[in-house]
Write an enzyme that holds these catalytic residues in place. Structure first.
Site, PDB file in Angstrom:
ATOM      1  N   GLU A 152      38.939  -1.671 -74.847  1.00  0.00           N
ATOM      2  CA  GLU A 152      37.965  -1.226 -75.843  1.00  0.00           C
ATOM      3  C   GLU A 152      37.129  -0.100 -75.244  1.00  0.00           C
ATOM      4  OE1 GLU A 152      37.089  -4.492 -78.932  1.00  0.00           O
ATOM      5  OE2 GLU A 152      35.787  -4.847 -77.245  1.00  0.00           O
ATOM      6  N   HIS A 164      32.914  -8.417 -72.597  1.00  0.00           N
ATOM      7  CA  HIS A 164      32.811  -7.472 -73.715  1.00  0.00           C
ATOM      8  C   HIS A 164      31.797  -6.396 -73.350  1.00  0.00           C
ATOM      9  CE1 HIS A 164      31.680  -5.751 -77.569  1.00  0.00           C
ATOM     10  NE2 HIS A 164      32.909  -6.055 -77.936  1.00  0.00           N
TER      11      HIS A 164
END
Ligand code: PGA
Length: 254
Positions: A168, A96
């Protein structure tokens, strides 16, 4: 058509008490639907509570936000895959952007984590995405391909069904600026081509993440090649998240 995947990344929000209260309310607001899958990535201390609370929901899977690649050892503060599995997780995020940019996780770390997760039979969701500086310098594709090579370059042919990718863009995370469906679909296409070129199937699920909310989720998941969403801020309240995961249900999406 495969189910749309709605994944909640709670980041550092909702310990066990809040997670339990969330689950109780959320269970009343939603029901399993064959065209959607719901995944939760709570803080690790809340995995057990959510796994218990959603035991009767075959549409819900619980994951961990990060894991170590070793199964045990002198790694203070880290969590191993067997431990989070015991707590009730069967998936994990890897790489992430906050792990990469706040905690210094490297490309090489992501590859080791993916390998260990797949070996353990977990679902591994590799997060990739460029920063604003990289996007403005025209490096989006190069950055995403570098992250894919490092994270998924060693996936064995039989393991692809356990692999997911979340695109993302870092400039869209928590900023209120989301990529348009066109922006996202273009990068999803690059990711899918890379997967196919590396022996993976065309149906590996690729999610979009970054300031997804009730007002933009339908346009994103209706777009071919966007197989779901990974949502931070807008997944934190039971009614807000229920609205997102129920989006399009009455209009017959998919
Ligand atoms: P956001 O976060 O939805 O709050 O932008 C998404 C993520 O970081 O996974």
């Amino acid at each position: 058509m495969p189910p749309i995947l709605f994944a909640a990344n709670w980041k550092m929000h909702h310990g066990p008490v809040q997670a339990e209260a969330f689950a109780r309310e959320f269970r009343e607001l939603t029901f399993p639907s064959p065209d959607r899958e719901l995944w939760f990535f709570p803080p690790a201390v809340s995995i057990g509570v959510l796994a218990d609370a959603f035991r009767s929901r075959p549409d819900i899977r619980i994951g961990c936000q990060d894991v170590h690649w070793e199964a045990a050892g002198a790694f203070t503060g880290a969590l191993s895959i067997p431990m989070v599995e015991e707590a009730g997780a069967s998936a994990a995020l890897v790489g992430h952007s906050e792990r990469r940019h706040v905690f210094g996780e490297t490309d090489a770390d992501t590859g080791k984590k993916v390998t260990s997760l797949l070996k353990a039979g977990f679902r591994a969701m590799l997060c990739v995405g460029e920063t604003l500086v990289e996007r403005e310098a025209g490096k989006t594709e190069a950055v995403v391909l570098r992250q894919l090579n490092a994270g998924l370059g060693a996936v064995a042919p039989g393991d692809w069904p356990y692999v997911l990718v979340a695109y993302e863009p870092v400039w869209a995370i928590g900023t209120g600026r989301n990529a348009t469906p066109d922006d996202a679909a273009a990068v999803h296409g690059v990711i899918r081509e890379w997967i196919i070129a590396h022996g993976g199937p065309a149906d590996v699920r690729i999610l979009y993440g970054g300031s997804v909310k009730a007002g933009n989720v339908l346009a994103l998941v209706s777009r071919e090649g966007i197989d779901g969403v990974l949502v931070g801020g807008a997944s934190l309240t039971p009614d807000g998240w229920a609205e997102i995961v129920g989006i399009g249900e009455t209009t017959g999406l998919s």
